[in-house]
Design a protein around this motif. Structure first.
Motif, mmCIF file in Angstrom:
data_model
loop_
_atom_site.group_PDB
_atom_site.id
_atom_site.type_symbol
_atom_site.label_atom_id
_atom_site.label_comp_id
_atom_site.label_asym_id
_atom_site.label_seq_id
_atom_site.Cartn_x
_atom_site.Cartn_y
_atom_site.Cartn_z
ATOM 1 N N UNK A 24 0.975 -1.218 -0.041
ATOM 2 C CA UNK A 24 -0.027 -0.146 0.025
ATOM 3 C C UNK A 24 0.937 1.307 0.012
ATOM 4 N N UNK A 25 1.967 1.198 0.763
ATOM 5 C CA UNK A 25 2.752 2.252 0.894
ATOM 6 C C UNK A 25 3.546 2.535 -0.419
ATOM 7 N N UNK A 26 3.992 1.557 -1.151
ATOM 8 C CA UNK A 26 4.583 1.897 -2.456
ATOM 9 C C UNK A 26 3.592 2.321 -3.729
ATOM 10 N N UNK A 27 2.421 1.770 -3.738
ATOM 11 C CA UNK A 27 1.434 2.094 -4.632
ATOM 12 C C UNK A 27 1.086 3.556 -4.274
ATOM 13 N N UNK A 28 0.248 3.827 -2.975
ATOM 14 C CA UNK A 28 -0.215 4.955 -2.479
ATOM 15 C C UNK A 28 0.977 6.323 -2.483
ATOM 16 N N UNK A 29 1.925 6.122 -1.506
ATOM 17 C CA UNK A 29 2.797 7.153 -1.224
ATOM 18 C C UNK A 29 3.764 7.091 -2.419
ATOM 19 N N UNK A 30 4.138 6.095 -2.861
ATOM 20 C CA UNK A 30 5.296 6.163 -4.080
ATOM 21 C C UNK A 30 4.703 7.024 -5.272
ATOM 22 N N UNK A 31 3.297 6.485 -5.723
ATOM 23 C CA UNK A 31 2.441 7.079 -6.731
ATOM 24 C C UNK A 31 2.195 8.532 -6.362
ATOM 25 N N UNK A 32 2.117 8.769 -5.178
ATOM 26 C CA UNK A 32 1.526 10.223 -4.748
ATOM 27 C C UNK A 32 2.779 11.337 -4.785
ATOM 28 N N UNK A 33 3.983 10.820 -4.848
ATOM 29 C CA UNK A 33 5.035 11.780 -4.588
ATOM 30 C C UNK A 33 5.073 13.058 -5.610
ATOM 31 N N UNK A 34 5.320 12.612 -6.844
ATOM 32 C CA UNK A 34 5.323 13.845 -7.958
ATOM 33 C C UNK A 34 3.831 14.780 -7.994
#
Length: 395
Positions: free
Chosen positions: A374-384
């Motif tokens: 969840x972290x990689x998908x949600x937070x990683x995808x939300x960075x930019x």
């Protein structure tokens, strides 16, 4: 199973993961998920092959993390550290402790675990992951205002000692219901781990730089080999003397990366390649260790804790840590609050109580897998998008 078959199998899995890497970037899928997915797809029952060795997986994961953190240190300039060490240091210490406490209180109300086990679970996922932060920031070519990216990188590279210490102590407490560990013992162990790691990392790093600049090896290919040997001396020497191995890796990497005057390009290419190999092997082995059939039953139980960690425990901890830094903008605070990337580190930490036989640790390991996902998908995808939304993107 023979050594030849193991080597052929791992090489084949790495090849498959690398071939999938380029199309995965087209769809914005992090490499972490690709390599871990390869391990999940091809192990644990498929093709009459079962891999189940918690101790070996923990060893491979620990070694890979050391390399990744060291390479992250090599690529970190002193200017970034000077700008970020105050905020990053508070997040790396008090941020981990606050996140552990807040998340433990939350999941104690949700899960059928005693409070010590909840604290252990929370400690496992309390730190941000250096491999995930370095790789995602690099892949997205993000340069953030207010040194926000430097703070995230510094925090992720230096917060593992506190988290690892908490995991080890809480694992011991979970195994012995009558055992209590005095606070001064925890503080003394933490000071020892950090102090020894800093001293060994600085000393070995300085000696390495002095020798390379003094001798000036004529064969450039020997420079990264020499640095690799010194890296091993620094990290495992620090561990033997009671220091934290990951912190020693980062400090020695920073010292060497900022100090050498010759062979920087060949050094950069060699260690970036080594870092990719470490990531590939680590994520594949972690994928092999996870049994897909065991994940199905734990998926829905992991959703709410993952969301509460991302949107409640981590933000609350970060906001408290930023109270002394009144000059930091609310945009920066909000961004760092919501971008507490998890990666392989929590899974490697979760292997410690699982290998030790803590009751419920296997369920924790599986839940941590989904929290990382969840972290990689949600937070990683939300960075930019979040950086653009908050007008922090300096690109």
């Amino acid at each position: 199973m023979s050594t030849e078959i193991i080597m052929l199998g791992m090489a084949a899995l790495v090849v498959v993961g690398i071939l999938l890497h380029h199309p995965s970037r087209t769809f914005g899928i992090p490499s972490l998920l690709i390599f871990m997915g390869v391990g999940l797809a091809l192990g644990n029952g498929e093709f009459n092959f079962v891999y189940d060795n918690l101790n070996k997986t923990a060893w491979v994961g620990g070694l890979a993390l050391n390399i990744i953190v060291f390479v992250g240190g090599l690529n970190t300039c002193n200017d970034k550290i000077k700008a970020a060490f105050k905020e990053g240091g508070v997040l790396a210490s008090f941020g981990v402790i606050f996140t552990t406490l807040f998340f433990a209180l939350i999941i104690y109300q949700l899960l059928d675990f005693n409070f010590i086990t909840c604290l252990l679970f929370a400690a496992v996922v309390s730190s941000t992951d250096a491999a995930a932060v370095f790789s995602i920031l690099e892949s997205k070519k993000l340069k953030l205002k207010e040194q926000t990216d430097s703070v995230l990188e510094f925090e992720s590279a230096t917060n593992d000692p506190v988290a690892m210490l908490l995991v080890i102590f809480l694992t011991e407490m979970a195994l012995s219901s009558t055992q209590t560990i005095p606070a001064h013992d925890i503080a003394l162990s933490l000071i020892t781990q950090i102090g020894v790691a800093v001293v060994i990392g600085l000393v070995v790093g300085k000696i390495t730089v002095w020798l390379l600049n003094k001798i000036q090896l004529s064969e450039y290919g020997l420079i990264p080999v020499f640095i690799l040997a010194c890296f091993i001396i620094s990290t495992y020497g620090a561990e033997m003397l009671g220091g934290n191995i990951l912190l020693a890796s980062y400090i020695s990497g920073v010292m060497i990366g900022n100090g050498i005057k010759r062979g920087q390009q060949v050094n950069k290419h060699f260690f970036n390649s080594l870092s990719w190999l470490a990531q590939a092997l680590m994520f594949i082995v972690l994928g092999l260790q996870i049994f897909p059939q065991s994940l199905i039953t734990i998926f829905w139980a992991s959703v709410l804790p993952a969301l509460l960690l991302i949107f409640a425990a981590r933000p609350l901890a970060v906001q408290i840590c930023y109270l002394p830094f009144i000059k930091s903008s609310w945009r920066k605070r909000l961004f760092i609050s919501l971008i507490g990337l998890k990666g392989a580190t929590p899974i490697v930490f979760a292997l410690i109580p699982a290998a030790a036989g803590v009751p419920g640790a296997i369920d924790i390991l599986h839940m941590v897998f989904f929290i990382v996902l969840f972290s990689v998908v949600l937070q990683g995808g939300a960075i930019a998008p979040l950086a653009n939304r908050l007008r922090l993107n300096d690109g």
